[in-house]
Scaffold this active site. Structure first.
Site, mmCIF file in Angstrom:
data_model
loop_
_atom_site.group_PDB
_atom_site.id
_atom_site.type_symbol
_atom_site.label_atom_id
_atom_site.label_comp_id
_atom_site.label_asym_id
_atom_site.label_seq_id
_atom_site.Cartn_x
_atom_site.Cartn_y
_atom_site.Cartn_z
ATOM 1 N N GLU A 125 0.826 -1.218 0.000
ATOM 2 C CA GLU A 125 0.000 0.000 0.000
ATOM 3 C C GLU A 125 0.858 1.265 0.000
ATOM 4 O O GLU A 125 0.401 2.337 0.386
ATOM 5 C CB GLU A 125 -0.944 0.013 1.226
ATOM 6 N N HIS A 148 -2.562 2.263 8.390
ATOM 7 C CA HIS A 148 -3.685 1.499 7.823
ATOM 8 C C HIS A 148 -3.890 0.243 8.651
ATOM 9 O O HIS A 148 -2.930 -0.467 8.971
ATOM 10 C CB HIS A 148 -3.375 1.121 6.365
ATOM 11 N N HIS A 150 -7.045 -3.030 9.752
ATOM 12 C CA HIS A 150 -8.321 -3.670 9.449
ATOM 13 C C HIS A 150 -9.207 -3.635 10.695
ATOM 14 O O HIS A 150 -9.543 -4.678 11.259
ATOM 15 C CB HIS A 150 -8.081 -5.107 8.965
ATOM 16 N N GLU A 178 -17.659 12.168 22.854
ATOM 17 C CA GLU A 178 -16.439 12.903 22.519
ATOM 18 C C GLU A 178 -15.981 12.753 21.063
ATOM 19 O O GLU A 178 -14.996 13.373 20.667
ATOM 20 C CB GLU A 178 -15.328 12.516 23.497
ATOM 21 N N HIS A 219 -12.848 -3.304 4.060
ATOM 22 C CA HIS A 219 -11.403 -3.538 4.111
ATOM 23 C C HIS A 219 -10.776 -2.980 5.393
ATOM 24 O O HIS A 219 -10.139 -3.700 6.144
ATOM 25 C CB HIS A 219 -10.740 -2.923 2.862
HETATM 26 P P1 13P Z 1 0.966 -5.465 3.028
HETATM 27 O O1 13P Z 1 1.338 -6.727 3.783
HETATM 28 O O2 13P Z 1 1.543 -5.436 1.655
HETATM 29 O O3 13P Z 1 1.291 -4.233 3.837
HETATM 30 O O4 13P Z 1 -0.615 -5.494 2.814
HETATM 31 C C1 13P Z 1 -1.472 -5.601 3.901
HETATM 32 C C2 13P Z 1 -2.752 -4.904 3.699
HETATM 33 O O5 13P Z 1 -3.426 -4.610 4.655
HETATM 34 C C3 13P Z 1 -3.183 -4.570 2.320
HETATM 35 O O6 13P Z 1 -4.225 -3.652 2.335
HETATM 36 ZN ZN ZN Z 2 -5.375 -3.708 4.230
#
Ligand code: 13P
Ligand code: ZN
Length: 280
Positions: A125, A148, A150, A178, A219
């Site tokens: 990413e 980033h 999940h 809050e 995602h």
């Molecule tokens: P990477 O392992 O390449 O960082 O990918 C993980 C991920 O969350 C892709 O969106």
């Molecule tokens: Zn991801």
């Protein structure tokens, strides 16, 4: 630490505060259950001075070409998570799972200065990360981190809630008192796009011009900030609100925070809520 570095008087790479921060936060996030397998990635903009205290910046280990040019970041240093690497493992072996990079002068490649051992490459990413850094730096010179993850409840919410970002933001604000104080700028939502692509990078970065949070439906979430605490705390707060949303889903709502109360909160905490959301 290599003997070459030792002979030049460098402290072991893993002693660097930024490597410790990356190790601690990836462990903490894995403990939240947000970063299963290799899920999630982080990039952290560093100053040359802070890198050069711990890592040899004069002899890059190798160069990796980028498929998306980032001229705006030429010469900048980052520590990033590796592609396919598990957050769970970073703390055990930072050098294999993290990498310190410098963007080349033409912005077409990155030099690996430390880590990404055994031929590992930066997160898939990287386009979304680098393009987001470019946009956030334009509006916030103190910006340093793109994270980033999940986040479970945010993902769940993208199945049951309208993906209109104004509606999405308002629901989150309504879930915990809050929230409007923590993210008055709201959260942004992009359409579902194939991950790891330049397209998702461009769409994410466009939203980063006026948001610190971008939700990727089904995602995860992208969060940005000037410190690891601030960035993690922002995502944690959005995830908490999404958790409450999922907990009350399908139940009879007997009372809620009104628009006037949200406006009163913004007023009391001297924040300006994103326009077009509150009806007051
Ligand atoms: P990477 O392992 O390449 O960082 O990918 C993980 C991920 O969350 C892709 O969106
Ligand atoms: Zn991801």
């Amino acid at each position: 630490m290599s003997t070459v570095l030792a002979s030049k008087g460098y402290i072991a790479g893993t002693e660097a505060p930024f490597i410790k921060e990356m190790s601690e936060i990836t462990h903490h996030m894995w403990m939240q259950g947000w970063d299963e397998l290799n899920g999630g990635n982080i990039s952290y903009l560093l100053e040359e001075d802070e890198v050069a205290k711990y890592i040899n910046v004069l002899e890059p280990l190798r160069t990796i070409n980028l498929t998306f040019p980032v001229k705006e970041l030429a010469g900048k240093y980052f520590i990033v998570t590796g592609s396919g690497k598990f957050f769970r493992n970073v703390i055990k072996d930072p050098e294999a799972n993290l990498g310190v990079l410098r963007v080349s002068a033409d912005g077409d490649s990155v030099e690996v200065l430390w880590g990404l051992r055994d031929g590992a490459v930066p997160t898939s990413e990287l386009a979304s990360h680098f393009m987001s850094h470019i946009e956030r730096l334009k509006v916030d010179p103190s910006h340093r981190i793109v994270l980033h993850t999940h986040a479970t409840n945010v993902i769940a919410m993208t199945f049951t809630h309208d993906l209109d970002e104004l509606k999405f933001t308002k629901t989150l604000w309504e879930m915990c008192t809050e929230c409007i104080v923590v993210f008055p700028d709201g959260v942004s939502v992009i359409p579902w796009i194939v991950p790891g692509s330049s397209e998702i990078g461009r769409e994410t970065a466009k939203k980063m011009r006026d948001h610190r949070i971008v939700v990727w439906p089904h995602h995860g979430i992208f969060g940005t900030g000037s410190t690891m605490d601030a960035t993690f705390g922002l995502i944690e707060t959005v995830e908490k609100a999404a958790t409450v949303y999922n907990l009350v889903a399908g139940k009879e709502i007997k009372q809620k925070i009104t628009d006037q109360q949200l406006a009163d909160l913004a007023n009391a905490f001297k924040v300006t809520p994103k326009a077009g959301i509150l009806n007051v």
